[in-house]
Design an enzyme around this catalytic site. Structure first.
Site, PDB file in Angstrom:
ATOM      1  N   GLU A  69       0.920  -1.305   0.090  1.00 57.89           N
ATOM      2  CA  GLU A  69      -0.011  -0.019  -0.104  1.00 57.89           C
ATOM      3  C   GLU A  69       0.929   1.288   0.127  1.00 57.89           C
ATOM      4  O   GLU A  69       2.043   1.223   0.558  1.00 57.89           O
ATOM      5  CB  GLU A  69      -0.970   0.090   1.438  1.00 57.89           C
ATOM      6  CG  GLU A  69      -1.653   1.215   1.218  1.00 57.89           C
ATOM      7  CD  GLU A  69      -2.935   0.884   2.549  1.00 57.89           C
ATOM      8  OE1 GLU A  69      -3.305   1.654   2.933  1.00 57.89           O
ATOM      9  OE2 GLU A  69      -2.914  -0.415   3.003  1.00 57.89           O
ATOM     10  N   GLU A 111      -3.003  10.558   3.164  1.00 57.97           N
ATOM     11  CA  GLU A 111      -4.026  10.883   3.979  1.00 57.97           C
ATOM     12  C   GLU A 111      -4.201  12.042   4.415  1.00 57.97           C
ATOM     13  O   GLU A 111      -3.087  12.697   5.205  1.00 57.97           O
ATOM     14  CB  GLU A 111      -4.316   9.719   4.909  1.00 57.97           C
ATOM     15  CG  GLU A 111      -4.234   8.374   4.464  1.00 57.97           C
ATOM     16  CD  GLU A 111      -4.145   7.299   5.572  1.00 57.97           C
ATOM     17  OE1 GLU A 111      -5.014   6.583   5.796  1.00 57.97           O
ATOM     18  OE2 GLU A 111      -2.697   7.098   6.032  1.00 57.97           O
TER      19      GLU A 111
END
Length: 255
Positions: free
Chosen positions: A127, A131
């Protein structure tokens, strides 16, 4: 992102991700229309007990030239809210991943642009994350998961608040090197062997929590629908030339 749980196996089945497909090619999606051949809308589940909302197609909308993900009050037996997520149907290998976004504000919410692959797709968990924890719209968090282990994280100040200006978030993923950029400016880089290496799908999401307070801040029930606006998303395969002027690749090339 918080590690994505087995609940995503439902998304995996519904999206047909288990079928062997060639890796995605370079693209830029301006959302003049919503391309259902490219994007799968998450609908009907959550990623785990940490999430206080259900992914719902009702929280994903399209305006000419923009996709909008929402966080909206919609009480059910298990959750108080609906939230929006889109994900590519294809996986993408090394290259440049970019999105031009504007978030909302609100403590306890997470506006994310990331790539992910994992056990639900028959692969190890790799990943790469951007964010924006919208309780503090002056910062962006970057992170990776490498074979299920969180590493390479950092928090960086934005030049403009994420909820005021559209901002271009980019990362360039190469063998042995990963670089994150905001509006063409390098904010973080990692080199070495311990990096994601598995082709991944592209995700954009807006979700909330009432549990992860130390990370995302205390959840404040919103008094209106919250939004994450997506102006465009792009991928440029490794070795390909810059596709468009706003790309970090053009800036790096002096274009």
């Amino acid at each position: 992102m918080v590690a994505i749980t087995a609940a995503l196996s439902l998304a995996f089945v519904l999206a047909g991700a288990g079928q062997a497909e060639p890796l995605g090619e370079s693209f830029k999606d301006d959302f003049t229309s919503f391309d259902a051949a490219r994007w799968y809308v998450s609908d009907g589940w959550s990623n785990g007990d940490h999430q206080n909302c259900l992914w719902s197609s009702a929280a994903v909308s399209h305006l000419p030239g923009r996709a909008v993900l929402s966080f909206i009050e919609a009480p059910t037996e298990t959750h108080g809210y609906h939230c929006g997520e889109i994900q590519t149907k294809q996986r993408f290998g090394y290259g440049t991943f970019e999105a031009r976004l504007r978030t909302d504000d609100g403590s306890g919410l997470n506006a994310a642009f990331f790539t992910y692959i994992g056990p639900a797709h028959g692969a190890r968990h790799d990943e790469i994350d951007f964010e924006i924890l919208t309780g503090n719209v002056d910062q962006v968090t970057v992170n990776t998961y490498v074979d299920g282990q969180s590493m390479h994280g950092g928090v960086y100040r934005l030049s403009n608040p994420a909820n005021v200006a559209f901002t271009v978030y980019s990362f360039i993923w190469e063998p042995g090197l990963l670089r994150w950029f905001v509006d063409g400016q390098l904010i973080h880089s990692v080199a070495g062997p311990a990096l994601p290496e598995t082709p991944q799908k592209i995700y954009l999401s807006l979700w909330g929590t009432e549990i992860l307070n130390d990370w995302m801040g205390p959840f404040v029930p919103p008094d209106r629908a919250k939004r994450m606006e997506i102006d465009w998303v792009a991928f440029t395969a490794q070795g390909a030339s810059c596709q468009f002027a706003a790309s970090v690749l053009c800036k790096l090339a002096g274009g």
